[in-house]
Design a protein around this motif. Structure first.
Motif, short mmCIF file in Angstrom:
data_model
loop_
_atom_site.label_atom_id
_atom_site.label_comp_id
_atom_site.label_asym_id
_atom_site.label_seq_id
_atom_site.Cartn_x
_atom_site.Cartn_y
_atom_site.Cartn_z
N THR A 80 -35.10 19.10 8.21
CA THR A 80 -35.98 17.97 7.96
C THR A 80 -35.62 17.31 6.64
O THR A 80 -35.51 17.97 5.62
CB THR A 80 -37.46 18.43 7.94
N VAL A 81 -35.43 16.00 6.69
CA VAL A 81 -35.07 15.20 5.52
C VAL A 81 -36.28 14.37 5.12
O VAL A 81 -36.92 13.75 5.97
CB VAL A 81 -33.89 14.25 5.85
N VAL A 82 -36.59 14.36 3.81
CA VAL A 82 -37.68 13.53 3.30
C VAL A 82 -37.05 12.44 2.44
O VAL A 82 -36.29 12.72 1.52
CB VAL A 82 -38.68 14.35 2.46
N LEU A 83 -37.34 11.18 2.79
CA LEU A 83 -36.80 10.02 2.07
C LEU A 83 -37.92 9.20 1.45
O LEU A 83 -39.00 9.07 2.03
CB LEU A 83 -36.01 9.12 3.04
N TYR A 84 -37.63 8.62 0.28
CA TYR A 84 -38.60 7.75 -0.41
C TYR A 84 -37.90 6.49 -0.89
O TYR A 84 -36.79 6.53 -1.40
CB TYR A 84 -39.20 8.47 -1.62
#
Length: 100
Positions: A80-84
């Motif tokens: 799982t990748v979290v991007l902002y």
């Protein structure tokens, strides 16, 4: 560039989110990064799931997503990748101030 404190804050904010994109066998492409950019403009913080059948390395996928979407890679945990990315018009998330 995000500080450690800001990344911790964003990880906590992203904890309850469900992934809204999936990277599969085809890998990362221009259409996907365009859609992710649009989603980031609205939401600022999203999760992307890398499927088991993705043939690319998960670290390369995460970097390609961040670079293609002009976003900050907050976290890669498991698949799982979290991007902002800070929104121009619909700012919702207020990051903690960077301390020196």
């Amino acid at each position: 560039m995000l500080t450690g404190k800001q990344k911790r804050f964003l990880r906590a904010e992203a904890h309850h989110l469900t992934p809204i994109f999936q990277v599969g066998k085809g890998g990362v492409n221009d259409e996907m990064t365009k859609q992710i950019r649009e989603a980031l403009e609205v939401r600022e913080l999203i999760k992307v799931r890398i499927l088991d059948n993705c043939e690319e390395d998960k670290h390369e996928v995460a970097e390609a997503l961040a670079k293609g979407a002009h976003a900050e890679l907050v976290q890669l945990i498991g698949l799982t990748v979290v991007l902002y990315k800070e929104s121009r018009n619909q700012k919702k998330i207020v990051l903690p101030k960077a301390t020196k």
